[in-house]
Design a protein around this motif. Structure first.
Motif, PDB file in Angstrom:
ATOM      1  N   GLN A  24      17.211 -19.169  -0.074  1.00 20.47           N
ATOM      2  CA  GLN A  24      16.957 -20.762  -0.733  1.00 20.47           C
ATOM      3  C   GLN A  24      15.988 -20.594  -1.724  1.00 20.47           C
ATOM      4  OE1 GLN A  24      18.664 -23.132   1.388  1.00 20.47           O
ATOM      5  NE2 GLN A  24      18.236 -24.229  -0.271  1.00 20.47           N
ATOM      6  N   GLN A  25      14.955 -19.858  -1.515  1.00 18.04           N
ATOM      7  CA  GLN A  25      13.813 -20.000  -2.541  1.00 18.04           C
ATOM      8  C   GLN A  25      14.270 -19.728  -4.064  1.00 18.04           C
ATOM      9  OE1 GLN A  25      10.399 -18.053  -1.297  1.00 18.04           O
ATOM     10  NE2 GLN A  25       8.944 -19.344  -2.400  1.00 18.04           N
ATOM     11  N   ILE A  26      15.207 -18.595  -3.961  1.00 18.67           N
ATOM     12  CA  ILE A  26      15.619 -18.019  -5.424  1.00 18.67           C
ATOM     13  C   ILE A  26      16.418 -19.002  -5.784  1.00 18.67           C
ATOM     14  CG2 ILE A  26      17.039 -16.294  -6.522  1.00 18.67           C
ATOM     15  CD1 ILE A  26      14.083 -15.522  -5.996  1.00 18.67           C
ATOM     16  N   LYS A  27      17.359 -19.554  -4.960  1.00 24.72           N
ATOM     17  CA  LYS A  27      18.387 -20.498  -5.373  1.00 24.72           C
ATOM     18  C   LYS A  27      17.591 -21.866  -5.962  1.00 24.72           C
ATOM     19  CE  LYS A  27      22.043 -21.079  -5.719  1.00 24.72           C
ATOM     20  NZ  LYS A  27      22.804 -20.774  -7.229  1.00 24.72           N
ATOM     21  N   SER A  28      16.582 -22.344  -5.261  1.00 25.98           N
ATOM     22  CA  SER A  28      15.712 -23.362  -5.946  1.00 25.98           C
ATOM     23  C   SER A  28      15.110 -23.033  -7.110  1.00 25.98           C
ATOM     24  CB  SER A  28      14.398 -23.740  -4.859  1.00 25.98           C
ATOM     25  OG  SER A  28      15.019 -24.233  -3.796  1.00 25.98           O
ATOM     26  N   PHE A  29      14.656 -21.651  -7.206  1.00 21.08           N
ATOM     27  CA  PHE A  29      14.091 -21.349  -8.627  1.00 21.08           C
ATOM     28  C   PHE A  29      15.293 -21.291  -9.516  1.00 21.08           C
ATOM     29  CE2 PHE A  29      14.056 -17.536 -11.228  1.00 21.08           C
ATOM     30  CZ  PHE A  29      13.185 -17.778 -12.066  1.00 21.08           C
ATOM     31  N   GLU A  30      16.450 -20.974  -9.050  1.00 21.58           N
ATOM     32  CA  GLU A  30      17.709 -20.962 -10.240  1.00 21.58           C
ATOM     33  C   GLU A  30      17.862 -22.251 -10.707  1.00 21.58           C
ATOM     34  OE1 GLU A  30      20.112 -16.985  -8.780  1.00 21.58           O
ATOM     35  OE2 GLU A  30      20.991 -19.149  -8.702  1.00 21.58           O
ATOM     36  N   LYS A  31      18.070 -23.396  -9.866  1.00 22.34           N
ATOM     37  CA  LYS A  31      18.459 -24.833 -10.004  1.00 22.34           C
ATOM     38  C   LYS A  31      17.239 -25.271 -10.995  1.00 22.34           C
ATOM     39  CE  LYS A  31      21.085 -27.261  -7.476  1.00 22.34           C
ATOM     40  NZ  LYS A  31      21.318 -27.928  -6.232  1.00 22.34           N
ATOM     41  N   VAL A  32      16.095 -25.075 -10.716  1.00 22.21           N
ATOM     42  CA  VAL A  32      15.020 -25.571 -11.517  1.00 22.21           C
ATOM     43  C   VAL A  32      14.955 -25.157 -13.028  1.00 22.21           C
ATOM     44  CG1 VAL A  32      12.476 -26.276 -11.785  1.00 22.21           C
ATOM     45  CG2 VAL A  32      13.531 -26.504  -9.656  1.00 22.21           C
ATOM     46  N   LEU A  68       7.425 -25.892 -13.322  1.00 23.23           N
ATOM     47  CA  LEU A  68       7.605 -25.778 -11.866  1.00 23.23           C
ATOM     48  C   LEU A  68       8.555 -24.527 -11.428  1.00 23.23           C
ATOM     49  CD1 LEU A  68       7.650 -27.680  -9.145  1.00 23.23           C
ATOM     50  CD2 LEU A  68       9.954 -28.540 -10.149  1.00 23.23           C
ATOM     51  N   ALA A  69       9.618 -24.217 -12.320  1.00 21.44           N
ATOM     52  CA  ALA A  69      10.450 -23.011 -12.126  1.00 21.44           C
ATOM     53  C   ALA A  69       9.642 -21.759 -11.566  1.00 21.44           C
ATOM     54  CB  ALA A  69      11.552 -22.697 -13.169  1.00 21.44           C
ATOM     55  N   LEU A  70       8.751 -21.565 -12.670  1.00 25.13           N
ATOM     56  CA  LEU A  70       7.756 -20.604 -12.593  1.00 25.13           C
ATOM     57  C   LEU A  70       6.940 -20.319 -11.148  1.00 25.13           C
ATOM     58  CD1 LEU A  70       6.097 -19.205 -15.717  1.00 25.13           C
ATOM     59  CD2 LEU A  70       7.488 -17.939 -14.255  1.00 25.13           C
ATOM     60  N   ILE A  71       6.199 -21.539 -10.978  1.00 24.22           N
ATOM     61  CA  ILE A  71       5.455 -21.712  -9.588  1.00 24.22           C
ATOM     62  C   ILE A  71       6.168 -21.529  -8.483  1.00 24.22           C
ATOM     63  CG2 ILE A  71       3.673 -22.984  -8.425  1.00 24.22           C
ATOM     64  CD1 ILE A  71       3.198 -24.563 -11.282  1.00 24.22           C
ATOM     65  N   ILE A  72       7.506 -21.859  -8.189  1.00 25.24           N
ATOM     66  CA  ILE A  72       8.159 -21.657  -7.217  1.00 25.24           C
ATOM     67  C   ILE A  72       8.764 -20.299  -7.089  1.00 25.24           C
ATOM     68  CG2 ILE A  72       8.744 -24.226  -6.954  1.00 25.24           C
ATOM     69  CD1 ILE A  72      11.298 -23.812  -7.408  1.00 25.24           C
ATOM     70  N   ASN A  73       8.662 -19.475  -8.026  1.00 25.83           N
ATOM     71  CA  ASN A  73       9.158 -18.111  -7.999  1.00 25.83           C
ATOM     72  C   ASN A  73       8.465 -17.391  -6.962  1.00 25.83           C
ATOM     73  OD1 ASN A  73       9.445 -15.356  -8.835  1.00 25.83           O
ATOM     74  ND2 ASN A  73      11.450 -16.245  -9.892  1.00 25.83           N
ATOM     75  N   PRO A  74       8.916 -16.495  -6.190  1.00 29.95           N
ATOM     76  CA  PRO A  74       8.060 -15.935  -5.119  1.00 29.95           C
ATOM     77  C   PRO A  74       7.232 -14.658  -5.855  1.00 29.95           C
ATOM     78  CG  PRO A  74      10.488 -15.427  -4.852  1.00 29.95           C
ATOM     79  CD  PRO A  74      10.295 -16.439  -5.835  1.00 29.95           C
ATOM     80  N   LEU A 112      15.460 -32.421   0.921  1.00 33.99           N
ATOM     81  CA  LEU A 112      13.985 -32.177   0.281  1.00 33.99           C
ATOM     82  C   LEU A 112      14.099 -31.950  -1.292  1.00 33.99           C
ATOM     83  CD1 LEU A 112      12.415 -29.656   3.075  1.00 33.99           C
ATOM     84  CD2 LEU A 112      11.836 -32.072   2.460  1.00 33.99           C
ATOM     85  N   PRO A 113      13.186 -32.485  -1.950  1.00 36.90           N
ATOM     86  CA  PRO A 113      13.376 -32.116  -3.320  1.00 36.90           C
ATOM     87  C   PRO A 113      13.727 -30.733  -3.487  1.00 36.90           C
ATOM     88  CG  PRO A 113      11.417 -33.266  -3.024  1.00 36.90           C
ATOM     89  CD  PRO A 113      11.883 -33.080  -1.719  1.00 36.90           C
ATOM     90  N   VAL A 114      14.647 -30.391  -4.406  1.00 39.22           N
ATOM     91  CA  VAL A 114      15.098 -28.794  -4.734  1.00 39.22           C
ATOM     92  C   VAL A 114      14.029 -27.824  -4.873  1.00 39.22           C
ATOM     93  CG1 VAL A 114      15.657 -29.128  -7.174  1.00 39.22           C
ATOM     94  CG2 VAL A 114      16.813 -27.409  -5.717  1.00 39.22           C
ATOM     95  N   ALA A 115      12.951 -28.399  -5.333  1.00 42.34           N
ATOM     96  CA  ALA A 115      12.030 -27.283  -5.729  1.00 42.34           C
ATOM     97  C   ALA A 115      11.089 -26.778  -4.483  1.00 42.34           C
ATOM     98  CB  ALA A 115      10.775 -27.868  -6.700  1.00 42.34           C
ATOM     99  N   VAL A 116      11.350 -27.690  -3.405  1.00 45.40           N
ATOM    100  CA  VAL A 116      10.346 -27.516  -2.456  1.00 45.40           C
ATOM    101  C   VAL A 116      11.249 -26.726  -0.921  1.00 45.40           C
ATOM    102  CG1 VAL A 116       8.866 -29.223  -2.944  1.00 45.40           C
ATOM    103  CG2 VAL A 116      10.355 -29.476  -0.704  1.00 45.40           C
ATOM    104  N   ARG A 117      12.763 -27.033  -1.310  1.00 45.05           N
ATOM    105  CA  ARG A 117      13.443 -26.492  -0.076  1.00 45.05           C
ATOM    106  C   ARG A 117      13.237 -25.005   0.202  1.00 45.05           C
ATOM    107  NH1 ARG A 117      19.010 -28.572  -2.546  1.00 45.05           N
ATOM    108  NH2 ARG A 117      17.934 -30.727  -2.948  1.00 45.05           N
ATOM    109  N   GLY A 118      13.352 -24.248  -0.584  1.00 46.49           N
ATOM    110  CA  GLY A 118      13.068 -22.909  -0.684  1.00 46.49           C
ATOM    111  C   GLY A 118      12.033 -22.295   0.272  1.00 46.49           C
TER     112      GLY A 118
END
Ligand SMILES: [Mn+2]
Ligand SMILES: [Mn+2]
Ligand SMILES: [Mn+2]
Ligand SMILES: [Mn+2]
Lengths: 442, 442, 442, 442
Positions: free
Chosen positions: C381-389, C404-410, D372-378
């Motif tokens: 889910q986290q990588i999918k969120s990263f991809e979408k953003v 935002l994309a960078l920050i949510i990348n694990p 949830l907003p896509v960025a926080v879901r993961g």
């Protein structure tokens, strides 16, 4: 900042208006209404004046400084309104009478909300409500649209899907009526009873019932199925339920569920009524005539008790209660039609549902109800499918889509019968369904 | 390692058995069946012997070394079986005749799978299939259970939920029949046509149709609604569909959908048939009698063509095709009843659905179908609700639950009628429904 | 009807092309390619000619009548193409070297697909692929787009969401590599092994493994964690896994999972490599130089074995296998990137996932995988969120969204570090990111 | 009926207790507590007596008739209790110090709730809370369990999944602290601010912020990122956020999000603190020592202001506010940890979430928050996965499962490091983890 609120009531000439006015008077302390604009169309001018004059006498009698305006100019009424309420009826009760009578000719219940009649009411009403929304976007983009016009669930969903107005709530007096009926059955004050409501407009279930915050569902179901209460129960519901059914369902159906769980009985009843006293629309026409005679009385300056027979019981309370809670950010719990947002599983997030909500200044916030009991999921889904297809038909004016809506409706017994009803009703309502006929003429 | 496979067929005395045997003969090259155990109950002994002798003559004629065993000892048959097929009928056709006739007395379609009749078939059958599962856990825990016994969807879900047997597939000849009918309509070989199937047993839709891998859905719907094909279409479906309905539905209904989208017509037809030629069960009883007379002929050593009238067309092909694909890990696409696992949105993962699957040695793997078209979601959900409540009633023997199942069935017009039907049918089938009566007697 | 197929390969001057050509030659019997158009940009002209000449020699040597066309005119290549394959690299390996080196300066793994490097590759690539899609809509609306360009998952989802091209498949050699590695570990032919794949590109899990159709997952996990296989396992994966981890995970991770489950080790390795042999891009640059020297040899008329070191192992097989299965409606099972459609729970229907599919002429049909194991759901889910953003950032050119994309990348250890990396990389890739800079200049 | 309520506080010797007592005193009018039972274990006897004596002086000073009971007999305390609050700490602060210090040795943040430290706190705490639940089933089956013991999210979910106690709420002071901080930033009374909270314990987001019912989210984000407020913001959060991040996130993170979005900075800070002032546990140990010295003062009869430094700010308010709302069926909105029931999409219905709820006598009813907003879901999903696996490890005592939990935690940089931390921590906490060691000893 403006002093006091501006309310615009579309369909202001309705016989319901005195109840609404009474509501504003009663809650004036919390809800400082400054202007109430009653707006109607040319054909409704006479009724508008009668009911408008009564409204003026009512506020005067109450000594409350609400200014009542009567107008045929919708734009004037909408301009800078804080709340817009809609209680109009495209085609008036004549159209409803056709919604009821035509299906009956084919041995089918008309049912003006979730049945074939409801389809046609939706086809007539949705284009008009979308017009109003476009005007609101221009004239009062921050106003709340409080819709009472049936089919309230479909109208709410149409606004959510096909307009830019997000501040919309659909309202019905069925849930509040259920709560009050159960309070009576328990011989307690209404305020002590609360029901967890979930479902769709006129297809809502009470998933649980609380007395002073403690679940009394089992007790209520016992009372509802106790033969000693049969006269009372039948009185509030028309026909009784099989006790074993209610126990196994383990939820409280609403009175409209009679159409789906007692279809044969309801058809017989409707057929008999149509032959004797007339359909509901015809009965209401007579009641309304009498009501307007009363309203004309220049000495009348309160809501006449006869209005309650009209079917609008608790309507005032529900409507003004909702507006007050929004305005004051009251955060009380009320059942309304709003965007699902996950409150009821299996229904899309962006569909309208009727569900217990916390009412805030930011609008209704539905309480998460989880999945519906397995036994009711199917019927709710089926009506939701009907609603979605019907809305699409209303917006597109597509014949096949309208036919599909009719066929998937649980009251309709066959595709061929559906086609016959559709053809006759399209013709009967032609003047109110331009979206269907401009297509053919091109 | 064993040489060749052991198949156990519960209800082996069925008139269908010659078709199954023919299937095994035809696919012997791919599917090396060594032993076929036909098992039946005491009451079915005579039929078992007749059909068993025919089966022996058939394999002998074909020169295929399959050993046929006839037995009344189910445990002996199940022991170390590789595949168990079930085609038994609790209460025989007499019970089915009651399933059809009793509802008709109340003006309700019986419908032996998803209607009131289907409820009773489920109530009689599910306890037996769960018994078989318990024996399988002991005697052949790695065997695949291939169930043809109706209601196949409910039986499959009951096994998934209430037994430890995970290797279960429910099979029906409706989808394969639809594909073959459309191939005929398109005048092409069946192998060139493929349908994306999704729904429930006897409630399955063709979401798309491909000819040589290219979608021809629009063309097929045009053909189905072309009056020039009306005799052909009516022939395969009994009654025609409204063209505008099919176009708006934008999916292919299955023949059983007639019960839900043409309820009134089907009721009339059933009532008329019941008065004239008899219900379907009664017609089949006569057909079976004739078939068994044919089967007795010691010179008969192939499947007689008259069997096709019985209603089992494509049955052999569907059954043996499935077993072969599992055995050989063929990975071809077949529509079967299996655990949903997310293939159809809104249906729980652990429910049985009828859906196009890839058939592997590890069983059927459903293809993800996404959400059903909005117009069909409701009906599918409603039948799934009916199935779940009916299964619960079958397992618990709870009266209220059985009543609830009947009331939420779309063919049943009222709670009161439901109760009347339930009471009469419980009494009529009493000997096969111990779970309902032991409760009362205690 | 056209005789033979037209294939257009965007980025035709890639060092991979000989493998693709070899694939077309090997499967010519099933896949009658008539024209192969290799298209590249001005800067790639020299390489295009070298590799194009080799391709011509290869088909000549094979005696296969495929016509090879070399062009810088993309529109000419796309016109009426049946399949479009994309293997271009915006900014070439120089850009990838920056994707890897800049993050490392900040102590962060670059990772060219799902890490910070992948974000920048997406930002550079997505606008170009969407341009190609717009041309395809005009020039070859019925063609299939087979994308190998990384990040293949994001590119596929960008096409699904932001273009009108629905016939798109993303392809990666990781899953086929996993299957082949496990076949080797089991000492069996690849064709006997099948894995149920589910996840995202470079974030795919093997949920189950079958040998001849029977699950051997437990055995495979034992083998993977057996110290006696450590040299083999490390060889295919670089670093070993903790045995207890694999057993508890109960699924097979892919080699890219090392970045997420062994982040610290991988960072150390990347840092060390960067100091010694260079980053992967730099190593590949050298390899490519050598490859092109080989390709120039006018006597070379087959794919040189040195290409396998390049990292494209099984690439030819995966690519041409997919195209062949679509063309022939083969209905075999292949793992590809496609629209989820419910196959993997919790991922939206319209997102791209990497999942085992049945490949039909109508495209890949994912097999329903149900819910992912609880332990892997979060990371997927986290990588999918990263991809979408990240896709949204690529399309809008919005700075904050990219941050935002960078920050949510694990792989990114803080918002502040993310901002530093973002600022330096935006500047470094400025010429390829007009969407970010036109905004600032306005 | 009982006069007044019985409260049982497990871990009654905690330094927090005076705040709780203050809360009961302040709300005595609404919440008529008759008996407050402070229960602790043998090792905590001295502290229990000190704090118990202070509690007695506090109620006496306030002139409120609450009887304070001190006991080591948990059963006596639980018997017929109306509310059970839990604030115990298995292994005391010494264990927490290990939870923090051991991971730091490996360069990993300990984090006592959602990090490696939180895993061990869960492993120690969950078996004890499940014991308490079993006692409650016997001794006070209708009581509400109000849990403050961390990790509160996991503890709540463990009770929901592994006990028969359904009346459980998990409480944290983080959300109320966020609301109060924002009220301060806006210079308004707390009561005028409301946040839509959604997420998990210590992983909760403010999806929207309202001032007097009107959304002011954009304004708040501007304020939070305005450099002029930096000292204030840093003060409430420790470190500042990148403004562009907050704007793109479009939701309010909680202070604990620093661990995930500023991992590197937090690790440095923790390492530095560990070297200088000691870990948080060690700091708190000193604070507690001082607090208990104060508590001993026989003249002290109010909560001493020094307690606020302890980290329990707003704790009293949150706790007693919740109990009062349940008891009085107040239906106000409070953020608590409860069963999701569909309120947050993608999280299973039966998982615990931290979400804004309406508090009724029937417990908290979560408000539907949609997706949830896509960025926080993961990240939310990842922590939920960690929680579920950790709970399973706590219940089963399975080594591999515990390792899996650690590895999927976003703070842990590799499987190998995870194993080292796990092995050292299992050994360090051996006496509190019998479930892991009885297995090995057998
Ligand atoms: Mn209503
Ligand atoms: Mn069938
Ligand atoms: Mn790849
Ligand atoms: Mn907390």
């Amino acid at each position: 900042m403006k002093k006091g609120l501006k309310i615009a009531t579309i369909g202001g000439g309705s016989s319901y208006t005195p109840e609404l006015v009474e509501g504003f008077i009663k809650r004036y302390n919390e809800l400082p209404v400054k202007e109430l604009w009653l707006v109607d169309i040319e054909e409704g001018k006479e009724k508008l004046e009668i009911v408008g004059d009564l409204a003026k006498r009512m506020v005067e009698k109450a000594g409350i400084p609400i200014d009542i305006y009567l107008t045929l100019d919708r734009e004037e009424a909408l301009k800078e309104a804080d709340f817009v309420t809609t209680q109009f009826r495209v085609g008036l009760l004549d159209a409803r009478a056709k919604d009821e009578r035509i299906p009956l000719k084919y041995g089918v219940i008309g049912q003006e909300t979730n049945g074939p009649g409801g389809l046609f009411k939706a086809l007539r009403t949705i284009p008009v409500i979308l017009d109003i929304c476009r005007e609101m976007e221009r004239l009062c983009p921050n106003a709340w649209l409080i819709n009472f016009t049936n089919p309230a669930g479909m109208v709410t969903e149409a606004v959510l899907r096909y307009s830019n107005i997000e501040k919309v709530v659909g309202l019905c007096n069925v849930p509040i009526g259920m709560e009050m009926g159960i309070a009576k059955l328990l011989s307690v004050e209404h305020s002590r009873v609360r029901i967890d409501f979930a479902g769709l407009n006129h297809m809502v279930y009470g998933l649980d019932v609380y007395l002073d915050g403690i679940s009394v569902k089992d007790k209520v179901i016992d009372l509802l199925t106790d033969p000693r209460n049969s006269s009372f129960v039948k009185n509030i519901q028309g026909l009784g339920w099989e006790p074993a059914f209610l126990k196994a369902l383990n939820a409280l159906p609403c009175p409209y569920h009679m159409y789906y769980y007692k279809t044969r009985d309801m058809l017989e009843k409707d057929l008999k009524n149509a032959e004797t006293e007339g359909t509901r629309a015809e009965v209401v026409q007579k009641l309304e005539k009498e009501l307007f005679e009363l309203y004309k009385d220049p000495n009348l300056n309160v809501k006449p008790p006869q209005l309650e027979k009209r079917g609008g019981a608790y309507y005032s309370d529900a409507a003004v209660r909702l507006i007050t809670s929004i305005y004051t950010d009251k955060r009380d719990i009320q059942p309304v039609n709003t965007r699902n947002n996950g409150a009821i599983a299996s229904i899309p997030d962006d569909s309208a549902v009727e569900v217990s909500c916390v009412i805030t200044k930011d609008g209704p916030k539905p309480m998460a109800m989880g999945d519906l009991p397995v036994a009711v999921r199917g019927l709710v889904q089926q009506i939701k499918s009907f609603e979605k297809v019907a809305i699409e038909a209303a917006v597109t004016g597509d014949y096949n889509t309208a036919l599909l809506a009719l066929i998937i409706n649980p009251l309709v017994p066959s595709d061929t019968v559906a086609k016959q009803i559709l053809d006759e009703m399209l013709e009967a309502h032609k003047q109110y369904l331009p979206q269907f006929f401009k297509k053919i003429s091109v």
